[in-house]
Design a protein around this motif. Structure first.
Motif, PDB file in Angstrom:
ATOM      1  N   LYS A 182       0.830  -1.204   0.000  1.00  0.00           N
ATOM      2  CA  LYS A 182       0.000   0.000   0.000  1.00  0.00           C
ATOM      3  C   LYS A 182       0.867   1.259   0.000  1.00  0.00           C
ATOM      4  CE  LYS A 182      -3.927  -2.010   2.526  1.00  0.00           C
ATOM      5  NZ  LYS A 182      -4.695  -1.984   3.791  1.00  0.00           N
ATOM      6  N   ASN A 183       1.889   1.279   0.837  1.00  0.00           N
ATOM      7  CA  ASN A 183       2.760   2.459   0.920  1.00  0.00           C
ATOM      8  C   ASN A 183       3.541   2.671  -0.365  1.00  0.00           C
ATOM      9  OD1 ASN A 183       3.195   3.887   3.830  1.00  0.00           O
ATOM     10  ND2 ASN A 183       2.426   1.792   4.093  1.00  0.00           N
ATOM     11  N   VAL A 184       4.074   1.591  -0.931  1.00  0.00           N
ATOM     12  CA  VAL A 184       4.821   1.729  -2.185  1.00  0.00           C
ATOM     13  C   VAL A 184       3.910   2.245  -3.293  1.00  0.00           C
ATOM     14  CG1 VAL A 184       6.019   0.436  -4.002  1.00  0.00           C
ATOM     15  CG2 VAL A 184       6.564   0.011  -1.619  1.00  0.00           C
ATOM     16  N   ALA A 185       2.683   1.705  -3.373  1.00  0.00           N
ATOM     17  CA  ALA A 185       1.742   2.159  -4.390  1.00  0.00           C
ATOM     18  C   ALA A 185       1.446   3.647  -4.224  1.00  0.00           C
ATOM     19  CB  ALA A 185       0.457   1.338  -4.313  1.00  0.00           C
ATOM     20  N   SER A 186       1.227   4.088  -2.982  1.00  0.00           N
ATOM     21  CA  SER A 186       0.934   5.497  -2.723  1.00  0.00           C
ATOM     22  C   SER A 186       2.111   6.387  -3.120  1.00  0.00           C
ATOM     23  CB  SER A 186       0.589   5.674  -1.246  1.00  0.00           C
ATOM     24  OG  SER A 186       0.418   7.037  -0.927  1.00  0.00           O
ATOM     25  N   ARG A 187       3.332   5.957  -2.792  1.00  0.00           N
ATOM     26  CA  ARG A 187       4.510   6.773  -3.111  1.00  0.00           C
ATOM     27  C   ARG A 187       4.751   6.836  -4.615  1.00  0.00           C
ATOM     28  NH1 ARG A 187       8.809   5.176   1.753  1.00  0.00           N
ATOM     29  NH2 ARG A 187       7.370   5.627   3.485  1.00  0.00           N
ATOM     30  N   LEU A 188       4.547   5.719  -5.304  1.00  0.00           N
ATOM     31  CA  LEU A 188       4.720   5.720  -6.755  1.00  0.00           C
ATOM     32  C   LEU A 188       3.695   6.638  -7.416  1.00  0.00           C
ATOM     33  CD1 LEU A 188       5.338   1.911  -7.447  1.00  0.00           C
ATOM     34  CD2 LEU A 188       7.033   3.738  -7.393  1.00  0.00           C
ATOM     35  N   ALA A 189       2.441   6.531  -6.973  1.00  0.00           N
ATOM     36  CA  ALA A 189       1.392   7.361  -7.557  1.00  0.00           C
ATOM     37  C   ALA A 189       1.670   8.845  -7.301  1.00  0.00           C
ATOM     38  CB  ALA A 189       0.033   6.966  -6.985  1.00  0.00           C
ATOM     39  N   GLY A 190       2.185   9.170  -6.124  1.00  0.00           N
ATOM     40  CA  GLY A 190       2.473  10.563  -5.806  1.00  0.00           C
ATOM     41  C   GLY A 190       3.620  11.134  -6.613  1.00  0.00           C
ATOM     42  N   ALA A 191       4.493  10.273  -7.134  1.00  0.00           N
ATOM     43  CA  ALA A 191       5.642  10.754  -7.905  1.00  0.00           C
ATOM     44  C   ALA A 191       5.353  10.850  -9.400  1.00  0.00           C
ATOM     45  CB  ALA A 191       6.839   9.834  -7.678  1.00  0.00           C
ATOM     46  N   LEU A 192       4.152  10.429  -9.831  1.00  0.00           N
ATOM     47  CA  LEU A 192       3.805  10.465 -11.254  1.00  0.00           C
ATOM     48  C   LEU A 192       2.789  11.572 -11.539  1.00  0.00           C
ATOM     49  CD1 LEU A 192       3.454   6.626 -11.934  1.00  0.00           C
ATOM     50  CD2 LEU A 192       5.371   8.117 -12.537  1.00  0.00           C
ATOM     51  N   ARG A 193       2.602  11.857 -12.827  1.00  0.00           N
ATOM     52  CA  ARG A 193       1.645  12.891 -13.245  1.00  0.00           C
ATOM     53  C   ARG A 193       0.225  12.327 -13.270  1.00  0.00           C
ATOM     54  NH1 ARG A 193       3.997  13.934 -19.063  1.00  0.00           N
ATOM     55  NH2 ARG A 193       3.519  11.719 -19.004  1.00  0.00           N
ATOM     56  N   GLU A 194      -0.756  13.237 -13.402  1.00  0.00           N
ATOM     57  CA  GLU A 194      -2.145  12.787 -13.447  1.00  0.00           C
ATOM     58  C   GLU A 194      -2.419  11.945 -14.684  1.00  0.00           C
ATOM     59  OE1 GLU A 194      -4.383  16.430 -11.030  1.00  0.00           O
ATOM     60  OE2 GLU A 194      -4.942  15.927 -13.091  1.00  0.00           O
ATOM     61  N   GLN A 195      -1.787  12.316 -15.830  1.00  0.00           N
ATOM     62  CA  GLN A 195      -2.053  11.591 -17.066  1.00  0.00           C
ATOM     63  C   GLN A 195      -1.302  10.268 -17.156  1.00  0.00           C
ATOM     64  OE1 GLN A 195      -0.503  14.489 -16.727  1.00  0.00           O
ATOM     65  NE2 GLN A 195       0.821  15.019 -18.463  1.00  0.00           N
ATOM     66  N   ASP A 196      -0.366  10.016 -16.247  1.00  0.00           N
ATOM     67  CA  ASP A 196       0.351   8.747 -16.255  1.00  0.00           C
ATOM     68  C   ASP A 196      -0.545   7.642 -15.699  1.00  0.00           C
ATOM     69  OD1 ASP A 196       3.392  10.404 -15.172  1.00  0.00           O
ATOM     70  OD2 ASP A 196       2.588  10.072 -17.195  1.00  0.00           O
ATOM     71  N   VAL A 197      -0.379   6.425 -16.232  1.00  0.00           N
ATOM     72  CA  VAL A 197      -1.185   5.281 -15.816  1.00  0.00           C
ATOM     73  C   VAL A 197      -0.315   4.351 -14.969  1.00  0.00           C
ATOM     74  CG1 VAL A 197      -2.590   3.328 -16.563  1.00  0.00           C
ATOM     75  CG2 VAL A 197      -2.539   5.425 -17.930  1.00  0.00           C
ATOM     76  N   LEU A 198      -0.753   4.066 -13.725  1.00  0.00           N
ATOM     77  CA  LEU A 198      -0.020   3.177 -12.820  1.00  0.00           C
ATOM     78  C   LEU A 198      -0.893   1.955 -12.536  1.00  0.00           C
ATOM     79  CD1 LEU A 198       2.447   2.616 -11.055  1.00  0.00           C
ATOM     80  CD2 LEU A 198       1.333   3.891  -9.211  1.00  0.00           C
ATOM     81  N   ILE A 199      -0.343   0.774 -12.808  1.00  0.00           N
ATOM     82  CA  ILE A 199      -1.082  -0.482 -12.721  1.00  0.00           C
ATOM     83  C   ILE A 199      -0.409  -1.390 -11.689  1.00  0.00           C
ATOM     84  CG2 ILE A 199      -1.870  -2.520 -14.001  1.00  0.00           C
ATOM     85  CD1 ILE A 199      -3.091  -0.046 -15.135  1.00  0.00           C
ATOM     86  N   ARG A 200      -1.205  -2.051 -10.854  1.00  0.00           N
ATOM     87  CA  ARG A 200      -0.632  -3.163 -10.092  1.00  0.00           C
ATOM     88  C   ARG A 200      -0.626  -4.373 -11.015  1.00  0.00           C
ATOM     89  NH1 ARG A 200      -2.444  -6.424  -4.586  1.00  0.00           N
ATOM     90  NH2 ARG A 200      -0.514  -7.612  -4.433  1.00  0.00           N
ATOM     91  N   TRP A 201       0.556  -4.730 -11.479  1.00  0.00           N
ATOM     92  CA  TRP A 201       0.705  -5.729 -12.527  1.00  0.00           C
ATOM     93  C   TRP A 201       0.558  -7.149 -11.968  1.00  0.00           C
ATOM     94  CZ3 TRP A 201      -0.219  -5.032 -17.241  1.00  0.00           C
ATOM     95  CH2 TRP A 201       0.289  -5.801 -18.268  1.00  0.00           C
ATOM     96  N   GLY A 202       0.821  -7.318 -10.698  1.00  0.00           N
ATOM     97  CA  GLY A 202       0.686  -8.646 -10.081  1.00  0.00           C
ATOM     98  C   GLY A 202       1.670  -8.818  -8.936  1.00  0.00           C
ATOM     99  N   GLY A 203       1.205  -9.327  -7.782  1.00  0.00           N
ATOM    100  CA  GLY A 203       2.123  -9.541  -6.655  1.00  0.00           C
ATOM    101  C   GLY A 203       2.762  -8.249  -6.224  1.00  0.00           C
ATOM    102  N   GLU A 204       4.117  -8.212  -6.214  1.00  0.00           N
ATOM    103  CA  GLU A 204       4.853  -7.013  -5.835  1.00  0.00           C
ATOM    104  C   GLU A 204       5.327  -6.224  -7.043  1.00  0.00           C
ATOM    105  OE1 GLU A 204       5.762 -10.097  -5.495  1.00  0.00           O
ATOM    106  OE2 GLU A 204       7.930 -10.426  -5.729  1.00  0.00           O
ATOM    107  N   GLU A 205       4.717  -6.435  -8.213  1.00  0.00           N
ATOM    108  CA  GLU A 205       5.161  -5.829  -9.462  1.00  0.00           C
ATOM    109  C   GLU A 205       4.150  -4.782  -9.930  1.00  0.00           C
ATOM    110  OE1 GLU A 205       5.723  -8.491 -12.883  1.00  0.00           O
ATOM    111  OE2 GLU A 205       7.861  -8.044 -12.698  1.00  0.00           O
ATOM    112  N   PHE A 206       4.657  -3.622 -10.428  1.00  0.00           N
ATOM    113  CA  PHE A 206       3.825  -2.531 -10.907  1.00  0.00           C
ATOM    114  C   PHE A 206       4.256  -2.158 -12.322  1.00  0.00           C
ATOM    115  CE2 PHE A 206       1.959  -1.540  -6.780  1.00  0.00           C
ATOM    116  CZ  PHE A 206       2.912  -2.060  -5.911  1.00  0.00           C
ATOM    117  N   LEU A 207       3.273  -1.759 -13.140  1.00  0.00           N
ATOM    118  CA  LEU A 207       3.535  -1.287 -14.505  1.00  0.00           C
ATOM    119  C   LEU A 207       3.050   0.156 -14.615  1.00  0.00           C
ATOM    120  CD1 LEU A 207       4.313  -1.900 -17.514  1.00  0.00           C
ATOM    121  CD2 LEU A 207       1.901  -2.448 -17.858  1.00  0.00           C
ATOM    122  N   ALA A 208       3.896   1.009 -15.175  1.00  0.00           N
ATOM    123  CA  ALA A 208       3.511   2.400 -15.392  1.00  0.00           C
ATOM    124  C   ALA A 208       3.691   2.733 -16.868  1.00  0.00           C
ATOM    125  CB  ALA A 208       4.356   3.334 -14.534  1.00  0.00           C
ATOM    126  N   TYR A 209       2.707   3.436 -17.441  1.00  0.00           N
ATOM    127  CA  TYR A 209       2.849   3.934 -18.809  1.00  0.00           C
ATOM    128  C   TYR A 209       2.797   5.463 -18.746  1.00  0.00           C
ATOM    129  CZ  TYR A 209       2.028   5.090 -23.678  1.00  0.00           C
ATOM    130  OH  TYR A 209       2.122   5.638 -24.924  1.00  0.00           O
TER     131      TYR A 209
END
Length: 665
Positions: A526-553
């Motif tokens: 939860k904390n990692v997801a929040s920090r990643l989302a806070g470091a990206l722009r509104e138009q960027d897409v952040l996905i929980r890709w599976g397990g401990e892995e995230f995909l950002a476009y």
């Protein structure tokens, strides 16, 4: 006087019956122990002994024979027979309400499921239940076997530290209980685990084999001594003590020959041939491997035949018959590709070719060994990905069924409304005002139903596109929303400055789960997801890709800007500790990224770009974690470059096909 004589005679008959019963029980236990020790080194002889012992037995005694039969079938690699024997023993134990027998049967059943069927969940349940029953027993051998079974299960699941702890506890328990057979069993498994745990572990394992061999000698059971010698050989080989390994293996072969256990000789003799080759005694290696090959063919031992053929082929290569030796080696290797010894055999093959001057061919073999190791890692990751896909498919199907159910209820409500409307028009046709009022009422209900349906659809969309733990978008959202946009932009030629795919993975996440529990792991995610989302722009897409892995476009982002974003993401995650389970945890991520050459119609699809980002992520992991690697120039992503990177990313970079950049926090 007569009564007195009668009573003395009756007492004598009872004493005789008890003495006979005691002798029979002693003989039964003795035969059972011998069969148990023979099961590993000579399983066919053990099964024949157990078949004879089973005659006329019933109840718990028959159950004990079936337990040992299951173990003998296990060492033969016959999973169906091993499972049948264990299940029959469990049934007998439940019918006779014998908890000790039930525990032994469950432990044997769990071992087969873990090692031969690879059903770890079912195996874990059986072993845990069997261990719980064993804990209430006074049987030292059973309690030791339970600890050993838990250690084997932990080892199979990759929990090496837990496995070593279970084995150490088993040794302490068996030694304190004064049971030499239990101690021998625990020491064998402790030695095996330590031998595979680095140089220091191998040295410690070798020191324990002296006690193991001493116990086997004192027990006077030849099969147990052969097993101890084979264990000593394996530990000495891992520790690099070739002389002791050869001495132990020769002793094991000699004992097996005395036992007339020819069925079990092929593999030890092939291993002996390998030791001869390492000490450059090629003639002895050839003779030993030829003898092993004859025995393997006699008993239809496929594994022994392949190992013996391989060693004979290596010896033939050293005799400068390169073509003949390679033919034998290649044929043997073709049947060993799924075996854990395959990579080591490839390395021995390459070494032999290099020694006889075939350096180029040796290099090819070494490269193959490396690619096999990498492929094994990729296969493990692909299996995890497939598991996630299956889970997603089940979730999607459940969502569809739920949506159909809601739609059916709504249609039924609408049909009921229509029927009520018709009835009202017929009944109240004479009263226009009442009819208008009724229609208005029904219209309000329909509007409310439509509003409810809209709200339900919105809730269903959120549930199907959001990850319940982190609140981020999930794979479903990516496939349904982002991928169509990427295809549309590509078809219309709307590059919009390309964009970048980032694949991020939480470092050492499994260790966090193992040490602090899944609750702590959830807090970290939860904390990692929040920090990643806070470091990206509104138009960027952040996905929980599976397990401990995230995909950002990141649409419209060039490579230089992507490097800055990676630095910002690395810093945002590792900058401050995460508090979980009243502990401060320092968490980092590794990143792989790849630009999207969207203005090029021949450019790779998004799947290949994400795969390249995954390869870069692996590079970041192997380089020490808490950093990012990525492709520098989108223009370099030609078909040839992508194919080369898929085969070996580092080599593709070294050949100048792709330029890689590294970002650290």
């Amino acid at each position: 006087m007569v009564v007195r004589r009668f009573l003395l005679g009756l007492l004598f008959l009872c004493w005789t019956a008890l003495a006979y019963a005691g002798d029979d029980q002693y003989e039964f236990n003795h035969e059972l122990i011998n069969a148990r020790e023979e099961a590993y080194v000579m399983p066919l002889d053990a099964l024949r002994r157990l078949d004879i012992l089973k005659q006329g037995r019933s109840g718990p005694q028959l159950g004990l024979v079936l337990v040992e039969s299951s173990r003998a079938w296990f060492w033969r690699g016959r999973k169906h027979e091993a499972l049948d024997a264990a299940v029959q023993a469990e049934q007998i134990a439940r019918e006779s309400r014998d908890d000790n027998l039930l525990a032994k049967a469950m432990l044997s059943h769990g071992l087969v499921l873990s090692r031969l069927v690879h059903d770890q969940d079912a195996a874990r349940r059986l072993v845990e239940d069997g261990a719980a029953l064993a804990a209430d027993s006074r049987d030292v051998h059973l309690q030791t076997r339970a600890l050993v079974a838990q250690g084997l299960l932990a080892d199979q699941e990759g929990r090496v530290d837990d496995a070593l702890d279970f084995m150490a506890r088993a040794v302490v328990l068996a030694r304190a209980g004064g049971d030499p057979d239990a101690l021998s069993m625990a020491l064998r498994e402790q030695v095996r685990l330590l031998a595979g745990n680095g140089t220091a572990g191998a040295a410690q394992a070798l020191s324990l084999t002296d006690e193991l061999v001493s116990i086997a000698r004192s027990r006077g059971i030849p099969a147990q001594l052969a097993h101890a010698r084979l264990t000593e050989y394996a530990a000495a080989a891992r520790a690099g003590n070739q002389k002791r390994a050869e001495k132990a293996l020769l002793a094991a072969v000699e004992t097996l020959e005395k036992l007339q256990a020819r069925e079990s000789l092929a593999v030890p003799m092939a291993n002996l041939a390998e030791l001869y080759i390492q000490s450059r005694r090629f003639g002895e290696a050839a003779r030993t491997s030829e003898a092993a090959l004859r025995i393997a063919r006699e008993f239809e031992d496929d594994t022994g035949s392949r190992l013996a053929s391989f060693q004979l082929g290596i010896a033939t290569i050293y005799f400068r018959n390169i073509a003949g030796g390679r033919a034998m080696v290649d044929k043997a290797l073709a049947g060993m590709q799924g075996d854990e010894r395959y990579v080591r055999m490839l390395l021995d093959y390459g070494h032999a070719l290099n020694q006889v001057g075939w350096g180029d061919d040796a290099l090819t073999i070494y490269e193959k060994a490396g690619s096999v190791s990498l492929a094994a890692w990729r296969k493990e990751k692909q299996l995890s990905y497939q598991t996630l896909q299956r889970a997603y498919a089940v979730q999607k199907k459940q969502a569809e069924l739920s949506a159909l159910h809601h739609e059916s209820e709504l249609k039924a409500a609408e049909l009921a409304n229509v029927k009520r409307l018709r009835s009202m028009w017929v009944l109240l046709s004479a009263t226009t005002l009442a009819a208008v009022a009724l229609i208005a009422l029904l219209y309000a209900r329909v509007r409310k139903a439509n509003a409810t349906l809209k709200l339900k659809n919105e809730q269903l969309f959120l549930q199907s596109t959001r990850d319940s733990l982190t609140g981020l978008f999930n794979r479903h959202y990516f496939y349904e929303q982002v991928v169509p946009q990427l295809h549309a932009q590509r078809s219309r030629g709307e590059a919009k400055g390309g964009g970048v795919f980032l694949l991020l993975d939480v470092d050492h996440f499994k260790s966090i789960n193992d040490r602090f529990g899944h609750g702590a792991g959830d807090v970290v995610l939860k904390n990692v997801a929040s920090r990643l989302a806070g470091a990206l722009r509104e138009q960027d897409v952040l996905i929980r890709w599976g397990g401990e892995e995230f995909l950002a476009y990141l649409p419209g982002v060039a490579t230089d800007e992507a490097r800055q974003v990676c630095g910002r993401l690395l810093a945002s995650v590792s900058g401050t500790a995460i508090v979980a389970e009243e502990r401060e945890l320092t968490v980092t991520v590794s990143i792989g990224f790849c630009p999207n050459p969207a203005d090029n119609e021949a450019a790779p699809g998004w799947e290949q770009l994400v795969h390249l980002a995954d390869l870069c992520l692996y590079l970041a992991k192997t380089a020490g974690r808490n950093q990012a690697f990525g492709v520098q120039d989108a223009a370099e992503l030609t078909k040839e470059a992508v194919a080369a990177a898929d085969a070996d990313l580092k080599q593709a970079s070294a050949d100048g096909l792709l330029s890689l950049v590294n970002v650290t926090s």
